[in-house]
Design an enzyme around this catalytic site. Structure first.
Site, PDB file in Angstrom:
ATOM      1  N   SER A  15      11.270  29.545 -17.394  1.00 35.44           N
ATOM      2  CA  SER A  15      11.029  30.141 -16.072  1.00 35.44           C
ATOM      3  C   SER A  15       9.559  30.155 -15.675  1.00 35.44           C
ATOM      4  O   SER A  15       9.238  30.354 -14.513  1.00 35.44           O
ATOM      5  CB  SER A  15      11.608  31.569 -16.027  1.00 35.44           C
ATOM      6  N   TYR A 155       3.581  38.864 -34.238  1.00 33.14           N
ATOM      7  CA  TYR A 155       3.594  37.544 -33.577  1.00 33.14           C
ATOM      8  C   TYR A 155       3.268  36.428 -34.582  1.00 33.14           C
ATOM      9  O   TYR A 155       3.956  35.399 -34.638  1.00 33.14           O
ATOM     10  CB  TYR A 155       2.568  37.575 -32.443  1.00 33.14           C
ATOM     11  N   ALA A 157       3.673  36.453 -37.765  1.00 38.30           N
ATOM     12  CA  ALA A 157       4.792  36.294 -38.712  1.00 38.30           C
ATOM     13  C   ALA A 157       5.852  35.374 -38.115  1.00 38.30           C
ATOM     14  O   ALA A 157       6.417  34.514 -38.805  1.00 38.30           O
ATOM     15  CB  ALA A 157       5.392  37.653 -39.054  1.00 38.30           C
ATOM     16  N   LYS A 159       5.388  33.061 -35.767  1.00 41.35           N
ATOM     17  CA  LYS A 159       4.902  31.699 -35.528  1.00 41.35           C
ATOM     18  C   LYS A 159       4.737  30.935 -36.840  1.00 41.35           C
ATOM     19  O   LYS A 159       4.984  29.718 -36.898  1.00 41.35           O
ATOM     20  CB  LYS A 159       3.600  31.747 -34.718  1.00 41.35           C
TER      21      LYS A 159
HETATM   22  P1  NDP Z   1       4.842  33.163 -20.854  1.00 43.63           P
HETATM   23  O1  NDP Z   1       4.794  34.626 -21.106  1.00 43.63           O
HETATM   24  O2  NDP Z   1       4.158  32.609 -19.664  1.00 43.63           O
HETATM   25  O3  NDP Z   1       6.353  32.672 -20.805  1.00 43.63           O
HETATM   26  C1  NDP Z   1       7.261  33.106 -21.764  1.00 43.63           C
HETATM   27  C2  NDP Z   1       8.628  32.559 -21.418  1.00 43.63           C
HETATM   28  O4  NDP Z   1       9.549  33.038 -22.407  1.00 43.63           O
HETATM   29  C3  NDP Z   1       9.112  33.002 -20.062  1.00 43.63           C
HETATM   30  O5  NDP Z   1       9.728  31.922 -19.416  1.00 43.63           O
HETATM   31  C4  NDP Z   1      10.135  34.087 -20.396  1.00 43.63           C
HETATM   32  O6  NDP Z   1      11.155  34.066 -19.411  1.00 43.63           O
HETATM   33  C5  NDP Z   1      10.666  33.588 -21.735  1.00 43.63           C
HETATM   34  N1  NDP Z   1      11.257  34.674 -22.519  1.00 43.63           N
HETATM   35  C6  NDP Z   1      10.644  35.763 -23.022  1.00 43.63           C
HETATM   36  N2  NDP Z   1      11.538  36.545 -23.627  1.00 43.63           N
HETATM   37  C7  NDP Z   1      12.748  35.926 -23.500  1.00 43.63           C
HETATM   38  C8  NDP Z   1      14.072  36.256 -23.902  1.00 43.63           C
HETATM   39  N3  NDP Z   1      14.353  37.380 -24.568  1.00 43.63           N
HETATM   40  N4  NDP Z   1      15.066  35.387 -23.603  1.00 43.63           N
HETATM   41  C9  NDP Z   1      14.812  34.238 -22.929  1.00 43.63           C
HETATM   42  N5  NDP Z   1      13.588  33.885 -22.516  1.00 43.63           N
HETATM   43  C10 NDP Z   1      12.573  34.727 -22.798  1.00 43.63           C
HETATM   44  O7  NDP Z   1       4.299  32.479 -22.181  1.00 43.63           O
HETATM   45  P2  NDP Z   1       3.693  31.027 -22.475  1.00 43.63           P
HETATM   46  O8  NDP Z   1       4.262  30.031 -21.561  1.00 43.63           O
HETATM   47  O9  NDP Z   1       2.253  31.177 -22.627  1.00 43.63           O
HETATM   48  O10 NDP Z   1       4.279  30.825 -23.947  1.00 43.63           O
HETATM   49  C11 NDP Z   1       5.393  29.991 -24.247  1.00 43.63           C
HETATM   50  C12 NDP Z   1       5.465  29.845 -25.761  1.00 43.63           C
HETATM   51  O11 NDP Z   1       4.242  29.283 -26.231  1.00 43.63           O
HETATM   52  C13 NDP Z   1       5.645  31.168 -26.499  1.00 43.63           C
HETATM   53  O12 NDP Z   1       6.504  30.995 -27.593  1.00 43.63           O
HETATM   54  C14 NDP Z   1       4.241  31.483 -26.959  1.00 43.63           C
HETATM   55  O13 NDP Z   1       4.255  32.277 -28.114  1.00 43.63           O
HETATM   56  C15 NDP Z   1       3.711  30.087 -27.250  1.00 43.63           C
HETATM   57  N6  NDP Z   1       2.276  29.998 -27.267  1.00 43.63           N
HETATM   58  C16 NDP Z   1       1.522  30.289 -26.155  1.00 43.63           C
HETATM   59  C17 NDP Z   1       0.148  30.202 -26.215  1.00 43.63           C
HETATM   60  C18 NDP Z   1      -0.746  30.500 -25.062  1.00 43.63           C
HETATM   61  O14 NDP Z   1      -1.983  30.510 -25.243  1.00 43.63           O
HETATM   62  N7  NDP Z   1      -0.229  30.727 -23.878  1.00 43.63           N
HETATM   63  C19 NDP Z   1      -0.536  29.824 -27.464  1.00 43.63           C
HETATM   64  C20 NDP Z   1       0.337  29.544 -28.556  1.00 43.63           C
HETATM   65  C21 NDP Z   1       1.687  29.617 -28.446  1.00 43.63           C
HETATM   66  P3  NDP Z   1      11.931  35.353 -18.837  1.00 43.63           P
HETATM   67  O15 NDP Z   1      10.952  36.480 -18.761  1.00 43.63           O
HETATM   68  O16 NDP Z   1      12.420  34.868 -17.511  1.00 43.63           O
HETATM   69  O17 NDP Z   1      13.050  35.599 -19.788  1.00 43.63           O
END
Ligand code: NDP
Length: 249
Positions: A15, A155, A157, A159
């Protein structure tokens, strides 16, 4: 093109942020993309964006922290699209606190979403992938899973756990033509990191040899590569996309 025409992909957390970028990029390469997250309105926007660019997508409301929702979502996706050949386990949350302040619920919530959710969804979708004898599973880990980070034991743990899952599952399913890899992003500008203040961002920037924050597109390129036909001999790998923050090999 990466040879993804006719392939079916599923991206969790599609999303916004990295998941949205991965979905757009996989669709641009010709895959039909199932978009999963909790926020249906945002998923519809991403679906419309993909379709406006001539791609194919379908949205599925799914909460990866809820086993019943995962089972129902996986069934709906398989019923509608027939199979999932490329699975991107990207959904993730943070609940940062120093250990002494971290409540058990902060620990449990992050584990349920980031690690157990990826395990259960993979399990729910693996059978048709095994039958197909072709598949790509890509887990979105983090540089924090490699280096650790104060305030993020929960977090980190998850990753680091995803890296263990990646390497173990890669060994289990290799004989069936399925690769399992992880991408470990560094500091990427998304809604997740938008909560950091200026001082935190500036401090982070000093640790990045390439001298800039990453973009969601930087991660999407890595995911498209690992999903491609050409990456078929790469499995159990952790691809660091971090501007040089961590060079661990
Ligand atoms: P965002 O917070 O922008 O997006 C997170 C996404 O995960 C949203 O689309 C949210 O959608 C979805 N989400 C969260 N909880 C749930 C749930 N229970 N069920 C289904 N969907 C869920 O994060 P990023 O895009 O930055 O991060 C994406 C991934 O990359 C994550 O795993 C993060 O740990 C990893 N990451 C990010 C980094 C960064 O610097 N940004 C660095 C390293 C890793 P909705 O709320 O609609 O459910």
């Amino acid at each position: 093109m990466s040879g993804l025409q006719g392939r079916v992909a599923l991206v969790t957390g599609a999303s916004q942020g990295i998941g949205r970028a991965c979905a757009l990029a996989l669709a641009a390469e010709g895959a039909t993309v199932a978009l999963a997250a909790r926020n249906e309105a945002k998923l519809s926007e991403v679906q419309a964006e993909i379709e406006a660019a001539g791609g194919k997508a379908a949205a599925f409301a799914l909460d990866v922290a809820d086993e019943a929702s995962i089972k129902a979502g996986a069934k709906a996706i398989l019923d509608q699209l027939g199979t999932v050949e490329i699975l991107v386990n990207n959904a993730g949350i943070t609940r940062d606190k120093l250990v002494m302040q971290m409540k058990r619920e902060d620990w449990e919530a992050v584990l349920a979403t980031n690690l157990t959710g990826a395990f259960l969804l993979t399990q729910a979708l693996l059978r048709p992938m095994l039958k197909n004898r072709w598949g790509r599973i890509i887990n979105i880990s983090s540089v924090v899973g490699r280096t650790g980070q104060a305030g993020q034991v929960n977090y980190a743990a998850t990753k680091a756990g995803l890296i263990g899952v990646t390497r173990s599952l890669a060994r289990e399913v290799a004989a069936r033509g399925i690769t399992v890899n992880a991408v470990a992003p560094g500091y990427i500008e998304t809604p997740m990191t938008a909560v950091l203040n200026e001082a935190q961002t500036a401090a982070m920037m000093t640790t990045i040899p390439l001298g800039r924050a990453g973009t969601d597109a930087d991660i999407a390129h890595a995911v498209v590569y690992l999903a491609s036909e050409g990456a078929g001999y790469v499995t159990g790998h952790v691809l660091d996309v971090n501007g040089g923050m961590f060079m661990g090999g």
